[in-house]
Design a protein around this motif. Structure first.
Motif, PDB file in Angstrom:
ATOM      1  N   THR A 172       0.832  -1.211   0.000  1.00 25.01           N
ATOM      2  CA  THR A 172       0.000   0.000   0.000  1.00 25.01           C
ATOM      3  C   THR A 172       0.863   1.256   0.000  1.00 25.01           C
ATOM      4  OG1 THR A 172      -0.219  -0.109   2.417  1.00 25.01           O
ATOM      5  CG2 THR A 172      -1.981  -1.084   1.096  1.00 25.01           C
ATOM      6  N   SER A 173       2.159   1.099  -0.268  1.00 24.13           N
ATOM      7  CA  SER A 173       3.037   2.272  -0.387  1.00 24.13           C
ATOM      8  C   SER A 173       2.650   3.137  -1.578  1.00 24.13           C
ATOM      9  CB  SER A 173       4.498   1.824  -0.526  1.00 24.13           C
ATOM     10  OG  SER A 173       4.907   1.068   0.590  1.00 24.13           O
ATOM     11  N   ASN A 174       1.919   2.564  -2.537  1.00 24.26           N
ATOM     12  CA  ASN A 174       1.460   3.378  -3.662  1.00 24.26           C
ATOM     13  C   ASN A 174       0.569   4.520  -3.182  1.00 24.26           C
ATOM     14  OD1 ASN A 174      -0.689   1.500  -3.016  1.00 24.26           O
ATOM     15  ND2 ASN A 174      -1.654   2.062  -4.950  1.00 24.26           N
ATOM     16  N   VAL A 175      -0.162   4.293  -2.082  1.00 23.80           N
ATOM     17  CA  VAL A 175      -1.005   5.346  -1.516  1.00 23.80           C
ATOM     18  C   VAL A 175      -0.131   6.453  -0.929  1.00 23.80           C
ATOM     19  CG1 VAL A 175      -2.846   5.843   0.138  1.00 23.80           C
ATOM     20  CG2 VAL A 175      -2.776   3.623  -1.018  1.00 23.80           C
ATOM     21  N   GLN A 176       0.994   6.071  -0.349  1.00 19.59           N
ATOM     22  CA  GLN A 176       1.911   7.075   0.193  1.00 19.59           C
ATOM     23  C   GLN A 176       2.446   7.979  -0.917  1.00 19.59           C
ATOM     24  OE1 GLN A 176       4.960   5.381   2.673  1.00 19.59           O
ATOM     25  NE2 GLN A 176       3.563   3.966   3.683  1.00 19.59           N
ATOM     26  N   VAL A 177       2.773   7.375  -2.055  1.00 21.15           N
ATOM     27  CA  VAL A 177       3.260   8.182  -3.198  1.00 21.15           C
ATOM     28  C   VAL A 177       2.186   9.159  -3.632  1.00 21.15           C
ATOM     29  CG1 VAL A 177       4.032   8.094  -5.597  1.00 21.15           C
ATOM     30  CG2 VAL A 177       4.838   6.368  -3.961  1.00 21.15           C
ATOM     31  N   SER A 182      -0.002  14.728  -4.001  1.00 28.30           N
ATOM     32  CA  SER A 182      -1.207  15.558  -3.993  1.00 28.30           C
ATOM     33  C   SER A 182      -1.336  16.459  -2.763  1.00 28.30           C
ATOM     34  CB  SER A 182      -2.454  14.667  -4.079  1.00 28.30           C
ATOM     35  OG  SER A 182      -2.511  13.777  -2.967  1.00 28.30           O
ATOM     36  N   MET A 183      -0.529  16.217  -1.731  1.00 28.80           N
ATOM     37  CA  MET A 183      -0.650  16.976  -0.493  1.00 28.80           C
ATOM     38  C   MET A 183       0.655  17.698  -0.188  1.00 28.80           C
ATOM     39  SD  MET A 183      -2.476  13.877   1.678  1.00 28.80           S
ATOM     40  CE  MET A 183      -2.665  14.800   3.206  1.00 28.80           C
ATOM     41  N   LYS A 184       0.540  18.787   0.518  1.00 26.59           N
ATOM     42  CA  LYS A 184       1.720  19.514   0.976  1.00 26.59           C
ATOM     43  C   LYS A 184       2.001  19.154   2.433  1.00 26.59           C
ATOM     44  CE  LYS A 184       1.102  23.531  -2.064  1.00 26.59           C
ATOM     45  NZ  LYS A 184       0.936  25.011  -2.138  1.00 26.59           N
ATOM     46  N   PRO A 185       3.282  19.022   2.801  1.00 30.20           N
ATOM     47  CA  PRO A 185       3.608  18.724   4.207  1.00 30.20           C
ATOM     48  C   PRO A 185       3.064  19.821   5.123  1.00 30.20           C
ATOM     49  CG  PRO A 185       5.519  18.390   2.781  1.00 30.20           C
ATOM     50  CD  PRO A 185       4.481  19.081   1.958  1.00 30.20           C
ATOM     51  N   PRO A 186       2.711  19.494   6.361  1.00 34.44           N
ATOM     52  CA  PRO A 186       2.883  18.172   6.982  1.00 34.44           C
ATOM     53  C   PRO A 186       1.857  17.142   6.498  1.00 34.44           C
ATOM     54  CG  PRO A 186       1.843  19.690   8.506  1.00 34.44           C
ATOM     55  CD  PRO A 186       2.225  20.506   7.316  1.00 34.44           C
TER      56      PRO A 186
END
Length: 339
Positions: A172-177, A182-186
């Motif tokens: 499920t690391s594909n979700v992390q990518v 698509s999101m900015k940290p944090p």
């Protein structure tokens, strides 16, 4: 009245016990003989009124037993004949009370996922989902898998088409990518879901299973933050506060570690699941590799982060002492009803 004695009553009890009632006609014959107003039992109770006080004590108990037995055999036979008639006619008895529908339960894998999500939600992690059919970029390339990495080989991956760029996700690391793109940290997310590996099916491994992966990206995130987060998890989930982190290797984290929790050696089961060491491996983790951050458009000079992955089936098998991983996917109601 001459017949009213203990021996006579016992003979009647034996006679009633040996009765065979299979039809409505036989049922009516039984009722008339024993239970009607002019039946044998009614006559015995009428005679009982004229018995002396001492003899009443002797005859009262067996006489009541005789009546109760006759009534029970009559009621049981009546219900049995009615049920047989209903089944034969294939009719519905709309006068019968409605039965309660069986109550379902949560699958043990779902229970584990919900419990883990609840634990991490307390410290700000939110759940994110992604596709199970994934392209090469999100499943491998962005996660720092070089082209020659063995996980890209057919023996480990299910490819959907002849096109090697499309496959069932192997983690499920594909979700992390997708989260980092698509999101900015944090960024603080959990990614639970089903994953697929082209492996032989046995009691300890399967070609599909469930993972829940976590990702935290922010400024000045350190390995100490990772350790403290995992210690919080093991204390909350296992009730264990003694963990160790062994150096390991994953393409998308550097440094990487395997995490063990001290399970103990209190019984035979503990020896078996820990292979006699007392330590139980529960997850893999590490600091997100700078190459992964770059690939997803995040500046590794400004941001850092950690990731971890937990195999749900392994934890469920340890929690519920399930001996075979295949039991979790065979949909055997005898197994599922236990949960």
């Amino acid at each position: 009245m001459a017949h009213l004695n203990v021996e006579f009553i016992q003979n009647l009890i034996a006679e009633i016990q040996s009765s065979r009632i299979n039809t409505s006609e036989e049922l009516e014959v039984f009722r008339l003989k024993y239970l009607s107003k002019k039946g044998l039992i009614a006559q015995l109770f009428e005679d009982f009124k004229n018995v002396s006080g001492e003899k009443k004590k002797e005859l009262g108990k067996p006489l009541n037993e005789l009546k109760k037995l006759a009534e029970k055999i009559f009621d049981d036979a009546k219900n049995s004949i009615a049920a047989a008639s209903l089944a034969e006619n294939k009719g519905e008895d709309y006068t019968r009370p409605a039965g309660l529908l069986p109550v379902g339960s949560r699958h043990p894998v779902s229970q584990m996922i919900e419990e883990i999500v609840e634990i991490f939600s307390r410290i700000g992690f939110s759940v994110m989902d992604g596709p199970e059919i994934e392209d090469d970029w999100h499943n491998f390339t962005a996660l720092n898998f070089p082209p020659e990495h063995p996980a890209r080989d057919m023996q480990d991956t299910f490819f959907v088409t002849k096109n090697p760029d499309i496959a069932l996700r192997t983690h499920t690391s594909n979700v992390q990518v997708r989260a980092m793109e698509s999101m900015k940290p944090p960024i603080r997310i959990l990614a639970p879901g089903r994953v697929y590996r082209n492996e032989a099916i046995s009691a300890r491994s399967h070609c599909f299973f469930h993972q829940i992966e976590g990702l935290y990206i922010d400024k000045k995130v350190s390995f100490a933050d990772l350790k403290q987060t995992l210690l919080y998890f093991t204390e909350s989930f296992f009730g264990k506060s003694n963990i160790r982190m062994r150096p390991s290797y994953f393409p998308f984290t550097e440094p990487s570690a395997e995490v063990d929790v001290y399970w103990g050696l209190n019984n035979e089961v503990d020896y078996r699941i820990t292979k006699g060491t007392g330590w139980l491996e529960i997850l893999g983790c590490g600091m997100v590799d700078p190459n992964v951050l770059k690939a997803c458009g995040i500046d590794p000079e400004v941001y850092s982060g950690f990731a971890f992955g937990i195999g749900i089936e392994r934890i469920a098998m340890n929690r519920y002492q399930i001996p075979d991983i295949r039991m979790l996917s065979e949909n055997d109601m005898r197994f599922l009803k236990q949960f």
